[in-house]
Write an enzyme that holds these catalytic residues in place. Structure first.
Site, short mmCIF file in Angstrom:
data_model
loop_
_atom_site.label_atom_id
_atom_site.label_comp_id
_atom_site.label_asym_id
_atom_site.label_seq_id
_atom_site.Cartn_x
_atom_site.Cartn_y
_atom_site.Cartn_z
N HIS A 62 10.51 -42.35 -4.37
CA HIS A 62 9.69 -41.51 -5.24
C HIS A 62 9.19 -42.29 -6.45
O HIS A 62 9.84 -43.22 -6.91
CB HIS A 62 10.49 -40.31 -5.73
CG HIS A 62 11.00 -39.43 -4.64
ND1 HIS A 62 12.09 -38.61 -4.80
CD2 HIS A 62 10.56 -39.23 -3.36
CE1 HIS A 62 12.30 -37.94 -3.67
NE2 HIS A 62 11.39 -38.31 -2.78
N LYS A 72 13.25 -44.59 -15.23
CA LYS A 72 14.42 -43.76 -14.95
C LYS A 72 15.69 -44.54 -15.27
O LYS A 72 15.78 -45.74 -14.99
CB LYS A 72 14.47 -43.38 -13.47
CG LYS A 72 13.32 -42.52 -13.00
CD LYS A 72 13.44 -42.22 -11.51
CE LYS A 72 12.29 -41.37 -11.04
NZ LYS A 72 12.38 -41.08 -9.59
N TYR A 132 19.86 -38.39 -14.11
CA TYR A 132 19.00 -39.47 -14.61
C TYR A 132 18.09 -38.97 -15.71
O TYR A 132 17.70 -37.82 -15.76
CB TYR A 132 18.20 -40.12 -13.48
CG TYR A 132 17.29 -39.22 -12.69
CD1 TYR A 132 15.92 -39.18 -12.95
CD2 TYR A 132 17.79 -38.44 -11.65
CE1 TYR A 132 15.07 -38.37 -12.20
CE2 TYR A 132 16.94 -37.63 -10.90
CZ TYR A 132 15.59 -37.60 -11.19
OH TYR A 132 14.75 -36.79 -10.46
N ASP A 168 9.84 -35.97 2.09
CA ASP A 168 10.19 -37.35 2.45
C ASP A 168 9.92 -37.65 3.92
O ASP A 168 9.59 -38.78 4.28
CB ASP A 168 11.63 -37.65 2.07
CG ASP A 168 11.81 -37.73 0.56
OD1 ASP A 168 10.82 -37.99 -0.15
OD2 ASP A 168 12.94 -37.52 0.09
#
Length: 181
Positions: A62, A72, A132, A168
């Site tokens: 991603h 991130k 995250y 996905d």
């Protein structure tokens, strides 16, 4: 805090100091001042927390397109994951290269994934929790993914049958994506 540079410039492994005694342990997972002392100057604006209940859950690869690209800072707070960063910057000397790091609740390691990189992870245990920080809010209009097993990238995932989301499963190959880094 220990900061280790990976083979991909800007992708670093951060291992915070952990202080433990008979009661348990304490660690700082983010301290802006200490990060800046290590050359990491990021203004995080959003925290995310996910649960992957099944071993083999694979999330990724991603990223968000410009102008909403994200850095991130990823950590696993329950269970164990294989965390992966892929260089998607077309003019980079490491374009299409990737690094993988095992993050666990026990090792306290974190992976810093800068803008211009794709990110994904595989749950190596059941009931994995991943948290995250990001420096740009989620933008559905800029949200993208690339096929986790794109042969052009060649990530070496463990031999586990992946559990994928519909997003996905339908992710394009890198050559068919609109990545703009």
């Amino acid at each position: 805090m220990k900061v280790e540079q990976t083979k991909l410039e800007g992708v670093v492994i951060i291992t915070p100091r952990v202080f433990g005694d008979h009661r348990g342990w304490f660690t700082e997972t983010f301290n802006k001042e200490k990060f800046m002392e290590n050359g990491i100057d990021i203004d995080f604006v959003q925290d995310n927390h996910s649960l992957s209940s099944q071993k083999g859950t694979l999330r990724g690869i991603h990223f968000q397109k410009e102008p909403k690209a994200q850095t991130k800072l990823v950590r696993c707070t329950r269970g164990k994951i294989l965390d992966v960063a892929v260089d998607l910057r077309k003019n980079s000397p490491t374009y299409k290269e990737w690094v993988a790091v095992e993050l666990t609740a026990e090792n306290h390691k974190q992976l810093l994934v800068p803008k211009g990189f794709g990110h994904g992870f595989l749950a190596l245990t059941e009931n994995v929790e991943v948290q995250y920080k990001v420096d740009e809010v989620y933008s559905p209009d800029h949200d993208r993914s690339i096929k986790f097993n794109d042969p052009e990238i060649g990530i070496e995932w463990p031999d586990i049958k992946p559990v994928l989301s519909e997003k996905d499963e339908k992710a394009p190959l890198l050559k068919d994506s609109d990545v703009d880094f």
